[in-house]
Design a protein around this motif. Sequence first.
Motif, mmCIF file in Angstrom:
data_model
loop_
_atom_site.group_PDB
_atom_site.id
_atom_site.type_symbol
_atom_site.label_atom_id
_atom_site.label_comp_id
_atom_site.label_asym_id
_atom_site.label_seq_id
_atom_site.Cartn_x
_atom_site.Cartn_y
_atom_site.Cartn_z
ATOM 1 N N TYR A 46 2.313 -0.185 -11.599
ATOM 2 C CA TYR A 46 2.163 0.582 -10.360
ATOM 3 C C TYR A 46 3.462 0.610 -9.552
ATOM 4 N N ILE A 47 4.143 -0.513 -9.461
ATOM 5 C CA ILE A 47 5.317 -0.603 -8.594
ATOM 6 C C ILE A 47 6.475 0.242 -9.115
ATOM 7 N N LEU A 48 6.462 0.583 -10.382
ATOM 8 C CA LEU A 48 7.549 1.386 -10.952
ATOM 9 C C LEU A 48 7.684 2.753 -10.285
ATOM 10 N N ALA A 49 6.590 3.291 -9.768
ATOM 11 C CA ALA A 49 6.627 4.619 -9.143
ATOM 12 C C ALA A 49 6.774 4.544 -7.623
ATOM 13 N N ALA A 50 6.894 3.350 -7.076
ATOM 14 C CA ALA A 50 7.018 3.181 -5.619
ATOM 15 C C ALA A 50 8.455 3.444 -5.178
ATOM 16 N N GLU A 80 8.754 -8.058 11.439
ATOM 17 C CA GLU A 80 7.733 -7.037 11.668
ATOM 18 C C GLU A 80 7.916 -5.867 10.706
ATOM 19 N N TYR A 81 9.146 -5.488 10.434
ATOM 20 C CA TYR A 81 9.406 -4.391 9.505
ATOM 21 C C TYR A 81 8.979 -4.781 8.088
ATOM 22 N N VAL A 82 9.268 -6.003 7.689
ATOM 23 C CA VAL A 82 8.834 -6.488 6.373
ATOM 24 C C VAL A 82 7.309 -6.485 6.304
ATOM 25 N N ARG A 83 6.657 -6.893 7.388
ATOM 26 C CA ARG A 83 5.185 -6.890 7.440
ATOM 27 C C ARG A 83 4.645 -5.474 7.273
ATOM 28 N N ARG A 84 5.306 -4.497 7.910
ATOM 29 C CA ARG A 84 4.866 -3.103 7.778
ATOM 30 C C ARG A 84 5.029 -2.605 6.342
ATOM 31 N N ILE A 85 6.135 -2.967 5.713
ATOM 32 C CA ILE A 85 6.341 -2.569 4.313
ATOM 33 C C ILE A 85 5.277 -3.226 3.436
ATOM 34 N N GLN A 86 4.955 -4.486 3.714
ATOM 35 C CA GLN A 86 3.917 -5.171 2.947
ATOM 36 C C GLN A 86 2.564 -4.464 3.110
ATOM 37 N N LYS A 87 2.257 -4.024 4.308
ATOM 38 C CA LYS A 87 1.008 -3.274 4.528
ATOM 39 C C LYS A 87 1.029 -1.956 3.751
ATOM 40 N N LYS A 88 2.194 -1.301 3.727
ATOM 41 C CA LYS A 88 2.327 -0.066 2.948
ATOM 42 C C LYS A 88 2.131 -0.341 1.461
ATOM 43 N N LEU A 89 2.624 -1.481 1.005
ATOM 44 C CA LEU A 89 2.421 -1.876 -0.391
ATOM 45 C C LEU A 89 0.935 -2.004 -0.706
ATOM 46 N N THR A 91 -1.573 -0.592 0.819
ATOM 47 C CA THR A 91 -2.154 0.754 0.821
ATOM 48 C C THR A 91 -1.768 1.500 -0.457
ATOM 49 N N TYR A 92 -0.515 1.399 -0.838
ATOM 50 C CA TYR A 92 -0.027 2.062 -2.057
ATOM 51 C C TYR A 92 -0.793 1.565 -3.292
ATOM 52 N N PHE A 93 -0.908 0.251 -3.438
ATOM 53 C CA PHE A 93 -1.630 -0.294 -4.586
ATOM 54 C C PHE A 93 -3.105 0.108 -4.555
ATOM 55 N N SER A 94 -3.694 0.141 -3.363
ATOM 56 C CA SER A 94 -5.098 0.560 -3.243
ATOM 57 C C SER A 94 -5.276 1.995 -3.724
ATOM 58 N N GLU A 95 -4.351 2.861 -3.344
ATOM 59 C CA GLU A 95 -4.409 4.260 -3.781
ATOM 60 C C GLU A 95 -4.229 4.366 -5.292
ATOM 61 N N CYS A 96 -3.332 3.558 -5.857
ATOM 62 C CA CYS A 96 -3.143 3.563 -7.315
ATOM 63 C C CYS A 96 -4.430 3.161 -8.031
ATOM 64 N N ILE A 97 -5.085 2.126 -7.533
ATOM 65 C CA ILE A 97 -6.329 1.655 -8.144
ATOM 66 C C ILE A 97 -7.407 2.723 -8.019
ATOM 67 N N ASP A 98 -7.534 3.325 -6.832
ATOM 68 C CA ASP A 98 -8.546 4.359 -6.629
ATOM 69 C C ASP A 98 -8.307 5.561 -7.552
ATOM 70 N N LYS A 99 -7.051 5.948 -7.731
ATOM 71 C CA LYS A 99 -6.735 7.067 -8.629
ATOM 72 C C LYS A 99 -7.109 6.742 -10.075
ATOM 73 N N ASN A 100 -6.855 5.515 -10.482
ATOM 74 C CA ASN A 100 -7.180 5.112 -11.863
ATOM 75 C C ASN A 100 -8.676 5.011 -12.084
ATOM 76 N N GLN A 101 -9.433 4.687 -11.034
ATOM 77 C CA GLN A 101 -10.892 4.623 -11.178
ATOM 78 C C GLN A 101 -11.505 6.011 -11.272
ATOM 79 N N GLU A 102 -10.842 6.984 -10.646
ATOM 80 C CA GLU A 102 -11.324 8.363 -10.698
ATOM 81 C C GLU A 102 -11.059 8.980 -12.065
#
Length: 103
Positions: A46-50, A80-89, A91-102
């Motif tokens: 998943y991280i390869l496309a981030a 705080e910026y690192v925390r925001r990037i971690q939150k984006k990660l 969300t990104y991984f969640s979207e990847c998982i949801d796409k693969n389940q579909e």
Amino acid sequence: MKTEEIVKRDLRELKYYYSRKSNMDELIKTTGTAEILSKVQKYNNYILAASAKMYDVYGCLYIQNKTQKSVAMELGYTQEYVRRIQKKLITYFSECIDKNQEA
């Protein structure tokens, strides 16, 4: 369980695996393939496309087992910026998982 909660749980497991990688790999040689290896492969794929920034922060936090504070200092960001990037990660991984389940 919500996808984001699954991602958070998985990332904690990945962080633990990488923090103990040499020992874990020795155990896997003895016992056989562990489920954690499939999670490692899944998230590494998943991280390869981030974005490069998310890729870097993922590597620092989870593979290299660094703290948010040390990553912020290394990259010249605020914690705080690192925390925001971690939150984006997450969300990104969640979207990847949801796409693969579909699929």
